[in-house]
Design a protein around this motif. Structure first.
Motif, PDB file in Angstrom:
ATOM      1  N   UNK A  83     -18.551 -12.983  39.089  1.00 37.03           N
ATOM      2  CA  UNK A  83     -20.012 -12.942  38.959  1.00 37.03           C
ATOM      3  C   UNK A  83     -20.540 -14.047  38.049  1.00 37.03           C
ATOM      4  N   UNK A  84     -19.755 -14.364  37.005  1.00 34.82           N
ATOM      5  CA  UNK A  84     -20.237 -15.344  36.025  1.00 34.82           C
ATOM      6  C   UNK A  84     -20.416 -16.722  36.655  1.00 34.82           C
ATOM      7  N   UNK A  85     -19.791 -16.947  37.836  1.00 31.94           N
ATOM      8  CA  UNK A  85     -19.933 -18.248  38.489  1.00 31.94           C
ATOM      9  C   UNK A  85     -21.081 -18.290  39.488  1.00 31.94           C
ATOM     10  N   UNK A  86     -21.760 -17.163  39.662  1.00 32.15           N
ATOM     11  CA  UNK A  86     -22.884 -17.142  40.604  1.00 32.15           C
ATOM     12  C   UNK A  86     -23.954 -18.131  40.138  1.00 32.15           C
ATOM     13  N   UNK A  87     -24.586 -18.877  41.075  1.00 27.89           N
ATOM     14  CA  UNK A  87     -25.607 -19.841  40.652  1.00 27.89           C
ATOM     15  C   UNK A  87     -26.881 -19.195  40.106  1.00 27.89           C
ATOM     16  N   UNK A  88     -27.119 -17.935  40.503  1.00 29.82           N
ATOM     17  CA  UNK A  88     -28.242 -17.194  39.921  1.00 29.82           C
ATOM     18  C   UNK A  88     -27.699 -15.839  39.471  1.00 29.82           C
ATOM     19  N   UNK A  89     -27.737 -15.589  38.176  1.00 30.34           N
ATOM     20  CA  UNK A  89     -27.282 -14.284  37.672  1.00 30.34           C
ATOM     21  C   UNK A  89     -28.444 -13.305  37.744  1.00 30.34           C
ATOM     22  N   UNK A  90     -28.137 -12.094  38.202  1.00 29.39           N
ATOM     23  CA  UNK A  90     -29.175 -11.076  38.323  1.00 29.39           C
ATOM     24  C   UNK A  90     -28.730  -9.853  37.536  1.00 29.39           C
ATOM     25  N   UNK A  91     -29.591  -9.376  36.652  1.00 27.50           N
ATOM     26  CA  UNK A  91     -29.283  -8.106  35.983  1.00 27.50           C
ATOM     27  C   UNK A  91     -30.565  -7.285  35.935  1.00 27.50           C
ATOM     28  N   UNK A  92     -30.398  -5.980  36.020  1.00 27.90           N
ATOM     29  CA  UNK A  92     -31.575  -5.115  36.044  1.00 27.90           C
ATOM     30  C   UNK A  92     -31.331  -3.897  35.164  1.00 27.90           C
ATOM     31  N   UNK A  93     -32.291  -3.619  34.296  1.00 26.16           N
ATOM     32  CA  UNK A  93     -32.224  -2.426  33.446  1.00 26.16           C
ATOM     33  C   UNK A  93     -33.606  -2.152  32.885  1.00 26.16           C
ATOM     34  N   UNK A  94     -33.934  -0.881  32.746  1.00 24.32           N
ATOM     35  CA  UNK A  94     -35.175  -0.454  32.086  1.00 24.32           C
ATOM     36  C   UNK A  94     -36.428  -1.095  32.700  1.00 24.32           C
ATOM     37  N   UNK A  95     -36.421  -1.225  34.017  1.00 27.38           N
ATOM     38  CA  UNK A  95     -37.596  -1.770  34.700  1.00 27.38           C
ATOM     39  C   UNK A  95     -37.679  -3.288  34.682  1.00 27.38           C
ATOM     40  N   UNK A  96     -36.717  -3.942  34.018  1.00 24.37           N
ATOM     41  CA  UNK A  96     -36.761  -5.405  33.868  1.00 24.37           C
ATOM     42  C   UNK A  96     -35.644  -6.045  34.702  1.00 24.37           C
ATOM     43  N   UNK A  97     -36.018  -6.967  35.586  1.00 23.52           N
ATOM     44  CA  UNK A  97     -35.012  -7.736  36.337  1.00 23.52           C
ATOM     45  C   UNK A  97     -34.943  -9.129  35.722  1.00 23.52           C
ATOM     46  N   UNK A  98     -33.746  -9.513  35.307  1.00 25.35           N
ATOM     47  CA  UNK A  98     -33.571 -10.842  34.699  1.00 25.35           C
ATOM     48  C   UNK A  98     -32.836 -11.748  35.678  1.00 25.35           C
ATOM     49  N   UNK A  99     -33.421 -12.891  35.945  1.00 29.08           N
ATOM     50  CA  UNK A  99     -32.808 -13.888  36.829  1.00 29.08           C
ATOM     51  C   UNK A  99     -32.494 -15.120  35.982  1.00 29.08           C
ATOM     52  N   UNK A 100     -31.212 -15.486  35.974  1.00 32.49           N
ATOM     53  CA  UNK A 100     -30.796 -16.616  35.135  1.00 32.49           C
ATOM     54  C   UNK A 100     -30.219 -17.726  36.007  1.00 32.49           C
ATOM     55  N   UNK A 101     -30.869 -18.893  35.983  1.00 39.41           N
ATOM     56  CA  UNK A 101     -30.335 -20.068  36.685  1.00 39.41           C
ATOM     57  C   UNK A 101     -29.047 -20.442  35.959  1.00 39.41           C
ATOM     58  N   UNK A 102     -27.951 -20.520  36.727  1.00 34.58           N
ATOM     59  CA  UNK A 102     -26.650 -20.519  36.053  1.00 34.58           C
ATOM     60  C   UNK A 102     -25.738 -21.678  36.462  1.00 34.58           C
ATOM     61  N   UNK A 103     -26.185 -22.897  36.132  1.00 36.82           N
ATOM     62  CA  UNK A 103     -25.296 -24.061  36.260  1.00 36.82           C
ATOM     63  C   UNK A 103     -25.437 -24.858  34.957  1.00 36.82           C
ATOM     64  N   UNK A 104     -25.059 -24.224  33.860  1.00 40.31           N
ATOM     65  CA  UNK A 104     -25.369 -24.824  32.555  1.00 40.31           C
ATOM     66  C   UNK A 104     -24.816 -26.225  32.366  1.00 40.31           C
ATOM     67  N   UNK A 105     -23.631 -26.517  32.956  1.00 37.52           N
ATOM     68  CA  UNK A 105     -23.051 -27.859  32.775  1.00 37.52           C
ATOM     69  C   UNK A 105     -23.882 -28.934  33.476  1.00 37.52           C
ATOM     70  N   UNK A 106     -24.710 -28.554  34.442  1.00 33.65           N
ATOM     71  CA  UNK A 106     -25.608 -29.495  35.138  1.00 33.65           C
ATOM     72  C   UNK A 106     -27.072 -29.199  34.790  1.00 33.65           C
ATOM     73  N   UNK A 107     -27.277 -28.616  33.634  1.00 33.04           N
ATOM     74  CA  UNK A 107     -28.625 -28.273  33.155  1.00 33.04           C
ATOM     75  C   UNK A 107     -29.402 -27.465  34.201  1.00 33.04           C
ATOM     76  N   UNK A 108     -28.663 -26.614  34.909  1.00 30.46           N
ATOM     77  CA  UNK A 108     -29.263 -25.722  35.924  1.00 30.46           C
ATOM     78  C   UNK A 108     -30.055 -26.497  36.978  1.00 30.46           C
ATOM     79  N   UNK A 109     -29.540 -27.685  37.328  1.00 27.64           N
ATOM     80  CA  UNK A 109     -30.140 -28.446  38.432  1.00 27.64           C
ATOM     81  C   UNK A 109     -30.085 -27.576  39.684  1.00 27.64           C
ATOM     82  N   UNK A 110     -31.152 -27.662  40.466  1.00 32.64           N
ATOM     83  CA  UNK A 110     -31.356 -26.710  41.573  1.00 32.64           C
ATOM     84  C   UNK A 110     -30.727 -27.217  42.869  1.00 32.64           C
TER      85      UNK A 110
END
Ligand code: LHQ
Length: 264
Positions: free
Chosen positions: A1-28
């Motif tokens: 999961x940690x290698x997914x390009x977009x991390x998704x987590x959900x708890x307490x009504x909040x969905x967090x989406x994290x752009x996840x290519x830190x070594x490429x500054x999360x280039x899209x």
């Protein structure tokens, strides 16, 4: 999961989406945009989601389109970037029309389409060390993903053109002062500030927020006359919601409201 390009987590009504290519500054990349789109679609209809937070992993929010995504090939035929934007534009549209608040937590530099993604969100918080760069002109492009629409509305024509044509980074503090974003916060306070805002929205009148988004969308092209009609129609819906009943009831009873967020 940690290698997914977009991390998704959900708890307490909040969905967090994290752009996840830190070594490429999360280039899209195009696949990243597809994942982001799917995550937004799921969040839009999930009854467990009442607010979305969009952020970046590592030291950047996003450096914009991945210039090594294979769109441009040295010596190859010139690409049609319009076709590439067909994978980006639906994400911008979805953020703007999503019937829930979307918060951008800009943790570091936002460049090119990364800036546009942040500005498409309803509220933009940025770490004081972050900056916003309309990088497009550096590679001969025009601002896209909605930036030519959003910039003049947020900061006025003079600043919009300066940002686009000079393509220099704008500090988070200046971005706040210019009205480009909601708030610049100390780097070590960003996470807490975002948690507080997200929790507040997760307990808020979600349906009312959706109607607010519709009203602001309408104001972009309506006359005052037409906007008054739109507000009238949307307020009729808001007034028929359980959260209106709860909000007024709580006010009169001098207690805190407990909003369900539901339409009916
Ligand atoms: C990158 C990128 C990047 C790939 C850093 N791509 N690798 C157009 C067409 C169609 C659809 C959608 O949208 C668009 C519009 C656009 O978004 S076009 C604009 C694209 N973005 C840019 O032109 C910004 C390019 N990046 C930069 O100018 C710098 O990287 C900034 C100023 C963001 C950060 O600089 P530094 O802090 O000095 O970091 P860096 O340059 O050393 O980057 C770190 C790594 O990230 C590096 O990889 P490496 O393997 O060498 O460590 C970069 O190559 C990579 N990276 N941006 N957009």
């Amino acid at each position: 999961m940690a290698n997914e390009p977009v991390l998704v987590s959900a708890a307490d009504g909040i969905t967090r989406l994290t752009l996840n290519r830190p070594d490429k500054l999360n280039a899209l990349t195009r696949s990243m945009m597809r994942d982001l789109q799917s995550a937004l679609e799921r969040a839009a209809v999930s009854p467990d989601c009442r607010v979305i937070v969009l952020t970046g992993a590592g030291r950047a929010f996003s450096a914009g389109q991945d210039l090594a995504d294979g769109v441009y090939v040295k010596g190859g035929p010139q690409p049609d970037l319009g076709l590439v934007l067909d994978q980006y534009n639906p994400v911008v549209r979805r953020i703007r029309t999503l019937p829930k608040p979307v918060i951008a937590a800009v943790n570091g530099i936002a460049a090119g389409a990364g800036t546009s993604l942040a500005l498409a969100c309803d509220l933009v918080f940025a770490a004081r060390s972050a900056s916003f760069m309309q990088a497009f002109a550096k590679i001969g492009l025009i601002p896209d993903c909605g930036s030519t629409w959003m910039l003049p509305r947020l900061v006025g024509e003079a600043r919009a053109r300066g940002l686009a044509m000079l393509a220099e980074p704008l500090s988070a503090e200046k971005a706040e002062a210019w009205g480009l974003i909601w708030k610049a916060v100390d780097d070590d306070k960003l996470a807490a500030e975002i948690d507080a805002a997200a929790s507040r929205f997760a307990a808020g009148p979600t349906y009312g927020f959706a109607l607010q988004k519709q009203a602001f969308a309408g104001s972009a092209h309506n006359t005052l006359d037409a906007q008054l009609d739109l507000e009238r129609a949307l307020q009729s819906k808001a007034g028929a919601s359980p959260d209106y009943e709860e909000g007024v009831g709580a006010f009169l009873a001098k207690r805190k409201p407990s909003f369900s967020g539901r339409e009916s």
